[in-house]
Motif scaffolding. Structure first.
Motif, PDB file in Angstrom:
ATOM      1  N   SER A 171      74.556  10.086  -8.945  1.00  0.00           N
ATOM      2  CA  SER A 171      73.274   9.632  -8.391  1.00  0.00           C
ATOM      3  C   SER A 171      72.949  10.547  -7.217  1.00  0.00           C
ATOM      4  O   SER A 171      73.810  10.794  -6.361  1.00  0.00           O
ATOM      5  N   THR A 172      71.717  11.026  -7.147  1.00  0.00           N
ATOM      6  CA  THR A 172      71.340  11.905  -6.024  1.00  0.00           C
ATOM      7  C   THR A 172      71.474  11.153  -4.701  1.00  0.00           C
ATOM      8  O   THR A 172      71.752  11.752  -3.667  1.00  0.00           O
ATOM      9  N   ASN A 178      58.110  -1.639  -4.620  1.00  0.00           N
ATOM     10  CA  ASN A 178      58.601  -0.266  -4.758  1.00  0.00           C
ATOM     11  C   ASN A 178      58.178   0.429  -6.041  1.00  0.00           C
ATOM     12  O   ASN A 178      58.764   1.437  -6.397  1.00  0.00           O
ATOM     13  N   GLY A 225      59.721   4.661  -9.434  1.00  0.00           N
ATOM     14  CA  GLY A 225      60.384   3.614  -8.656  1.00  0.00           C
ATOM     15  C   GLY A 225      61.043   4.225  -7.427  1.00  0.00           C
ATOM     16  O   GLY A 225      61.370   5.417  -7.414  1.00  0.00           O
ATOM     17  N   LYS A 246      54.901   1.256 -15.392  1.00  0.00           N
ATOM     18  CA  LYS A 246      55.636   1.870 -14.271  1.00  0.00           C
ATOM     19  C   LYS A 246      55.881   3.358 -14.517  1.00  0.00           C
ATOM     20  O   LYS A 246      56.475   3.738 -15.517  1.00  0.00           O
ATOM     21  N   GLY A 269      72.254   7.143 -12.482  1.00  0.00           N
ATOM     22  CA  GLY A 269      71.059   6.855 -11.680  1.00  0.00           C
ATOM     23  C   GLY A 269      70.921   5.346 -11.554  1.00  0.00           C
ATOM     24  O   GLY A 269      71.150   4.622 -12.518  1.00  0.00           O
ATOM     25  N   ARG A 270      70.580   4.888 -10.351  1.00  0.00           N
ATOM     26  CA  ARG A 270      70.464   3.435 -10.203  1.00  0.00           C
ATOM     27  C   ARG A 270      69.122   3.030  -9.618  1.00  0.00           C
ATOM     28  O   ARG A 270      68.495   3.769  -8.856  1.00  0.00           O
ATOM     29  N   GLY A 271      68.716   1.816 -10.015  1.00  0.00           N
ATOM     30  CA  GLY A 271      67.482   1.254  -9.514  1.00  0.00           C
ATOM     31  C   GLY A 271      67.782   0.059  -8.629  1.00  0.00           C
ATOM     32  O   GLY A 271      68.937  -0.154  -8.249  1.00  0.00           O
ATOM     33  N   ARG A 272      66.764  -0.698  -8.284  1.00  0.00           N
ATOM     34  CA  ARG A 272      66.965  -1.881  -7.437  1.00  0.00           C
ATOM     35  C   ARG A 272      67.684  -2.970  -8.229  1.00  0.00           C
ATOM     36  O   ARG A 272      67.680  -2.960  -9.449  1.00  0.00           O
ATOM     37  N   GLN A 307      70.774  12.589 -14.069  1.00  0.00           N
ATOM     38  CA  GLN A 307      71.778  11.795 -13.337  1.00  0.00           C
ATOM     39  C   GLN A 307      72.574  10.996 -14.369  1.00  0.00           C
ATOM     40  O   GLN A 307      71.992  10.389 -15.275  1.00  0.00           O
TER      41      GLN A 307
END
Ligand code: BTN
Length: 324
Positions: A92-93, A179, A190, A187, A119-122, A116
């Motif tokens: 993940s950056t 967000n 994000g 969408k 990579g992760r979201g909320r 990534q």
């Protein structure tokens, strides 16, 4: 400035016209002797540079890959983009930026990845980052305001993303609190804001932004396919990701500096762009549900919700579960 960045900057200033070699050498200053090698290196990276015996050099095409010198050559910013790094792949950056922040990296560092693996979201969700199809990046900030005002960062970032898409791609981009950036109800981007600090003091914040640029419908994972879109899908045209990256960092730089000095100006932009404002909402915060009218943004960036009994709730970090 690195020689590659100086050459690219000169080409962009020339706007597709030929540049005399003397002019390029002047731009390069002490590195003038390396001009031919630097042009060769840019060609090797995929830049189409035409050489004419009388007129000099001309930039006729750029590669579809993120390159530090190119982003920096197009950047107009004061804080954000002080350092730009591009990786072919990261977990993940935001983790990369966090590690560098702990080792004292300066505010404004931006880390991009072509893809990534984690990579992760909320709310612990995954964020899909198909290779070469988007802008997946994180920015290191060291804001001087107290921790309670952290939501300002997400507000500033969401305004920057929406304005970039409106100004560069002529898209009707809107903000869905807290967000998401949306186009025609789907969408496109994000934002994930994470902070580290003690008490009321922010040591640093990492703002991670994922923008679906050249994704095709088949690139989205099945769970988001019906609700996600990309700039390519909305415009029908493949986009120059480097141009969009530089625009986004420049807009974010403006919005971030305003969030530090004059947050009201960001709030008024946000109010014009946000679809949540004025609507009846249901927000889940932990195991509480808050229902009422989303009526304004507080000076610390929180959403103010007027409940049916007239009481104002100050909402940060919740999950919007309904909007009518
Ligand atoms: C969300 O909508 O839930 C936020 C998504 C944020 C995704 C970006 S992509 C770059 C950065 N690195 C991550 O792992 N996440 C953010």
């Amino acid at each position: 400035m690195k020689p590659g960045q100086a050459i690219l900057q000169a080409f962009y200033e020339a706007d597709g016209k030929y540049l005399a070699p003397e002019l390029l050498r002047r731009k390069l200053g002490p590195a003038a002797g390396q001009m031919a090698a630097e042009i060769g290196e840019l060609q090797r990276l995929g830049y189409t540079i035409e050489a004419h015996p009388h007129f000099g050099y001309r930039l006729a095409g750029t590669p579809d890959r993120l390159i530090t010198d190119d982003i920096k050559a197009r950047l107009k910013s004061q804080v954000i983009g002080s350092e730009v790094l591009v990786f072919e792949q990261t977990a993940s950056t935001s983790d990369v930026v966090e590690g560098m922040a702990r080792n004292g990296a300066a505010e404004g560092l931006c880390v991009f990845a072509e893809t990534q693996s984690r990579g992760r979201g909320r709310h612990g969700r995954n964020w899909s980052s198909p290779r070469g199809k988007g802008l997946w990046f994180s920015v290191l900030l060291r804001p001087t305001f107290p921790a309670v005002a952290v939501p300002r960062l997400t507000v500033a970032a969401s305004v920057a993303v929406a304005l970039s898409l409106r100004r560069q791609c002529q898209l009707d981009a809107r903000i869905k609190w807290p967000n998401d950036v949306m186009i025609r109800g789907k969408k496109v981007a994000g934002i994930l804001t994470e902070t580290r600090g003690e008490g009321d003091e922010i040591k640093f914040a990492v703002v991670g932004i994922g923008l679906n640029v050249n994704c095709q419908p088949a690139d989205f994972p099945p769970d988001v396919a019906a609700t996600a879109t990309s700039v390519l899908i909305e415009t029908g045209e493949e986009q120059d990701r480097t141009e969009l990256a530089a625009r986004l960092l420049s807009e974010f730089d403006d919005c971030y500096r305003a969030a530090l000095a004059d947050f009201m100006s960001v709030t008024s932009e946000w109010a014009q762009l946000c679809t949540t404002l004025g609507r009846q909402v249901v927000v889940a915060v932990g195991n509480r549900r808050i229902e009422g009218e989303a009526c304004a943004l507080h000076s610390d960036g929180a959403l103010l919700v007027r409940k049916d009994n007239g009481q104002l709730e100050h909402v940060t970090g919740g999950q919007l579960i309904a909007e009518r």
